[in-house]
Scaffold this motif. Structure first.
Motif, PDB file in Angstrom:
ATOM      1  N   ALA A 233       0.850  -1.196   0.000  1.00 26.26           N
ATOM      2  CA  ALA A 233       0.000   0.000   0.000  1.00 26.26           C
ATOM      3  C   ALA A 233       0.881   1.239   0.000  1.00 26.26           C
ATOM      4  N   GLN A 338      -7.454 -11.752  -4.464  1.00 23.06           N
ATOM      5  CA  GLN A 338      -7.300 -10.570  -3.627  1.00 23.06           C
ATOM      6  C   GLN A 338      -8.037 -10.740  -2.304  1.00 23.06           C
ATOM      7  N   GLU A 342      -6.868  -5.815   0.439  1.00 23.03           N
ATOM      8  CA  GLU A 342      -6.330  -5.343  -0.848  1.00 23.03           C
ATOM      9  C   GLU A 342      -7.400  -4.671  -1.675  1.00 23.03           C
ATOM     10  N   ARG A 343      -8.617  -5.212  -1.644  1.00 20.16           N
ATOM     11  CA  ARG A 343      -9.713  -4.588  -2.395  1.00 20.16           C
ATOM     12  C   ARG A 343     -10.061  -3.219  -1.819  1.00 20.16           C
ATOM     13  N   GLU A 346      -7.471  -0.673  -2.897  1.00 21.68           N
ATOM     14  CA  GLU A 346      -7.638  -0.299  -4.298  1.00 21.68           C
ATOM     15  C   GLU A 346      -8.973   0.411  -4.565  1.00 21.68           C
ATOM     16  N   THR A 348     -12.009  -0.992  -4.327  1.00 19.62           N
ATOM     17  CA  THR A 348     -13.021  -1.842  -4.948  1.00 19.62           C
ATOM     18  C   THR A 348     -13.730  -2.722  -3.930  1.00 19.62           C
TER      19      THR A 348
END
Length: 350
Positions: A233, A338, A342-343, A346, A348
């Motif tokens: 990140a 993922q 992580e989502r 990002e 999402t």
């Protein structure tokens, strides 16, 4: 298919292999992979079967191992075809319930931590056992002189003498059999992984693997999914996630993060985590977010979902803070590979 029927179908492949069963509440996967790395470095043909996949000499093996009796016997038959010498099997509750252990000869039982599968494994006939120092078992099948212990106390035959935690790995000094010193370095981070390494080294030592191969063997394993894993990140603070749910493994992860933190330690625990000693958890955290658990205490915030916990933690995190996310909800991956974390990073996620 019953365990005996599966063994007969595949013509008892385990009889031609040295089978190492690894059990415990936590640490099974990592210990199995570490031991596999050492044996690979020692030129011992080895198949490693874990919840994260199967490997032959470190390379992925297209085997379906679901913890059932038939899949185990099929995998053992494939290992025999590949001329493997050793097969390391991560023992699951399902495998134990299938009664398959009675159909395979066990060369070594490795216990990483206490749980019902570990206790059941140690009651099975085996040639050798690797145990945490001070571990108590009712009905140990292995003779005392065929068991080796690991830990931090002076009685441990694989004694953890010193440990240096780094954000990019860990440095360890082990003393084997009260006389042989080993200096090891690993990419794995955290106090729990120090115990995993000690267990794997103890197992390799009993198997008479060349001690000169231990350093490179341990270094082969660069990461284990969900094991004190740094999340990529572009942020002014660091984020680590760990699928620890057992109370002891949670406390080990927290103690590791507390030692590594430059500034504040911000912790989120999902609903799968066993809190154990809540006061210890709270004392190690500068801010604590709990998913699905109501506690009206200063510095503790309760939310309904793991997604909400991430929003709270990321909003609060500042430069040089250490964010630790504990529990299965934070580390499990979707079809794309993922995790929820992580989502969310990002943009999402939920």
């Amino acid at each position: 298919m019953t365990a005996r029927a599966a063994a007969m179908r595949y013509r008892h492949p385990g009889r031609d292999l040295r089978i190492i069963a690894v059990a415990g509440a936590y640490g099974k996967t990592t210990t199995s992979l570490l031991l596999g790395g050492i044996l690979q470095e020692a030129k011992v043909p080895v198949v490693t079967m874990t919840s994260q996949g199967c490997y032959f000499n470190g390379q992925p093996l297209p085997l379906r191992y679901d913890g059932g009796a038939q899949s185990l016997q099929h995998a053992l038959a494939k290992a025999k075809q590949k001329k493997a010498d050793v097969v390391i099997v991560e023992l699951s509750e399902r495998l134990l319930e299938s009664h398959v252990l009675a159909t395979v000869p066990i060369e070594m039982a490795i216990v990483t931590s206490d749980d019902p599968t570990a206790q059941a494994l140690l009651r099975q006939p085996a040639n050798y056992a690797v145990l945490p120092s001070g571990f108590e078992v009712d009905g140990l099948s292995v003779a005392p002189h065929q068991a080796i212990s690991f830990g931090t106390d002076d009685l441990a035959e694989a004694k953890i003498a010193t440990t240096r935690l780094l954000r990019g790995g860990t440095e360890i000094e082990l003393v084997i059999d009260h006389q042989t010193k080993l200096e090891l370095a690993t990419y794995l981070v955290g106090k729990a992984n120090v115990m995993n390494i000690a267990a794997a080294v103890a197992g390799a030592y009993v198997l008479a693997a060349d001690i000169e191969t231990f350093q490179e063997g341990i270094a082969k394993l660069e990461k284990v999914r969900g094991n004190f894993e740094k999340v990529a990140a572009d942020r002014p603070y660091v984020i680590y996630s760990d699928h620890a749910v057992h109370a002891t493994s949670v406390e080990l992860a927290l103690a590791s993060a507390h030692e590594l933190a430059k500034r504040r330690l911000l912790v989120a625990l999902d609903g799968s985590v066993e809190l154990g000693s809540f006061e210890t958890v709270k004392s190690l955290s500068d801010r604590l977010v709990l998913v699905g658990e109501e506690r009206e205490e200063r510095g503790v915030e309760s939310v309904a979902t793991a997604g909400e916990a991430l929003e709270v933690i990321f909003r609060a995190a500042k430069k040089d803070d250490f964010v630790l996310l504990l529990g299965a909800e934070f580390t499990k991956t979707d079809d794309s590979g993922q995790s929820l974390v992580e989502r969310m990073i990002e943009g999402t996620g939920e």
